[in-house]
Write an enzyme that holds these catalytic residues in place. Structure first.
Site, mmCIF file in Angstrom:
data_model
loop_
_atom_site.group_PDB
_atom_site.id
_atom_site.type_symbol
_atom_site.label_atom_id
_atom_site.label_comp_id
_atom_site.label_asym_id
_atom_site.label_seq_id
_atom_site.Cartn_x
_atom_site.Cartn_y
_atom_site.Cartn_z
ATOM 1 N N HIS A 72 38.587 42.146 43.658
ATOM 2 C CA HIS A 72 38.838 41.762 42.267
ATOM 3 C C HIS A 72 39.268 40.290 42.194
ATOM 4 O O HIS A 72 40.038 39.820 43.037
ATOM 5 C CB HIS A 72 39.985 42.587 41.673
ATOM 6 C CG HIS A 72 39.675 44.045 41.471
ATOM 7 N ND1 HIS A 72 38.411 44.578 41.550
ATOM 8 C CD2 HIS A 72 40.509 45.080 41.151
ATOM 9 C CE1 HIS A 72 38.476 45.885 41.307
ATOM 10 N NE2 HIS A 72 39.734 46.207 41.071
ATOM 11 N N CYS A 117 45.195 48.635 41.386
ATOM 12 C CA CYS A 117 44.692 47.550 42.262
ATOM 13 C C CYS A 117 44.847 46.162 41.639
ATOM 14 O O CYS A 117 45.276 45.217 42.304
ATOM 15 C CB CYS A 117 43.241 47.808 42.628
ATOM 16 S SG CYS A 117 42.221 48.319 41.236
#
Ligand code: A2P
Length: 353
Positions: free
Chosen positions: A261, A130
């Site tokens: 994130h 990710c």
């Protein structure tokens, strides 16, 4: 006409459930979906496309009925065992685990960056980590134009990246703090959470409390002092950008954010650049939304990126400590663009071929 069938493996997990949501939004030309998970979830009902789907237990025979595509989000060991079985039966697997990412025979794909790799698959296509996906979406157009020499990653990663148990640890930490909070309402400094407020419950995912904390520890530690997450970012960036000798380093940190994130990225280039041109390049590149007006407090934020498939970039400024370099801030939904949506975008490309 032949029916197109697709399997969702790990359908009950965080990534799997998000994949179902993204599939509902995208309405791909797929005729039949089958949802798989472990024996624990067999028989469970999941609402999908307005219907109740019964979750099936994954086993060695699951792919005998013939699938065209499968998205695997059930961890490395499940992928290692079942993805080759699926591929041997003619199914193209898009795998969210790290099991095959660095395998030379497996393309590692971010559709905005290296879509040409998709057709080189031998039945398995790997979805990158990710934190790597969102970084390379922003870095690719800069590499094309200014040739990247070195990258320094510092990440601020959400607990959803650690699966359901990561979310439970943060949730429990918050609840525990609110339950045990006994402070003098008039005293301004006594309500700062401390380690005792914070460790009075069983952790299910992390080695330390995540609430009111930052953990410089994602995945396991390697002998060289780096974590596996840091190693993944380094190696996967090189593979996706097709620059095996690129200088890359990383520090990856888990922070008490539920989803999306954030990354501080420092990049050094071979070529000179004009900052306004570089900003325009990012603005006009696929999959990117520019949010860069710091004086008006506009920059990418985790809570705004959540629920979106684009990568948000901002805080773009020259690094005056080198001849040609920048610092910038990159935020994306790690469960959508960082996993489910990227995998589904790969399947979308396969479907139009
Ligand atoms: P289950 O819910 O039945 O355990 P998360 O990372 O959010 O915890 O999700 C992991 C996903 O992987 C879940 O859907 C989980 O199913 C699935 N899973 C775990 N082990 C297996 C297995 N051996 N076979 C199939 N699915 C598995």
């Amino acid at each position: 006409m032949k029916k197109i069938r697709m399997a969702i493996v790990g359908a009950t997990g965080l990534v799997g459930r998000t994949a179902l949501k993204v599939l509902e939004e995208k309405k791909l030309p797929v005729d039949e979906y089958v949802l798989f998970a472990s024996s624990k979830s067999a028989g469970k009902k999941l609402k999908f496309m307005g219907k109740d789907y019964i979750v099936q237990e994954l086993n060695e025979l699951s792919f005998d009925s013939g699938f065209d595509y499968a998205i695997f989000s059930a961890g490395g060991s499940t992928s290692k065992k079942y993805a080759p079985i699926a591929a041997s039966k003619g199914c193209i697997v898009v795998d969210n685990s790290s099991a095959f990412r660095m395998d030379d025979n497996v393309p590692l794909v971010v559709p905005e960056v290296n879509p040409e790799e998709i057709i080189k698959n031998h039945g398995i296509i790997a979805n990158p980590n990710c934190s790597t996906i969102q970084a390379v979406v922003a870095l690719k157009p800069l590499d094309d134009k200014y040739k990247i020499k070195r990258i320094v990653y510092s990440t601020y990663q959400a607990v959803s990246g650690a699966g359901k148990n990561g979310v439970i640890d943060l949730d429990n930490g918050i609840k525990n703090y609110l339950t045990n909070k006994s402070y003098d309402e008039d005293s301004s400094d006594s309500d700062i959470p401390n380690s005792q407020d914070n460790s009075n419950y069983d952790l299910v995912k992390f080695d330390h409390p995540i609430f009111s904390n930052c953990l410089p520890h994602i995945d396991v530690f390697l002998d060289n002092g780096y974590t596996k997450e840091e190693e993944k970012m380094i190696n996967e960036t090189r593979k996706i950008l097709n620059k095996p000798d690129l200088k890359v380093t990383a520090t990856t940190v888990r922070v008490p954010v539920f989803n999306s994130h954030s990354e501080s990225i420092n990049v050094e280039f071979e070529n000179d650049f004009k900052l306004d041109e570089l900003i325009n390049t990012l603005k006009n590149s696929p999959g990117i939304i520019l949010q860069d007006d710091p004086k008006r407090s506009i920059y990418p934020l985790a809570i705004n990126a959540s629920g979106h498939d684009e990568v948000f970039v901002g805080r773009i400024r020259r690094d005056y400590s080198v001849k040609s370099g920048i610092n910038f801030w990159v935020v994306a939904d790690n469960i959508r663009k960082g996993a489910a949506s990227n995998a589904i975008q790969i399947v979308e490309r396969l479907l139009i071929h």
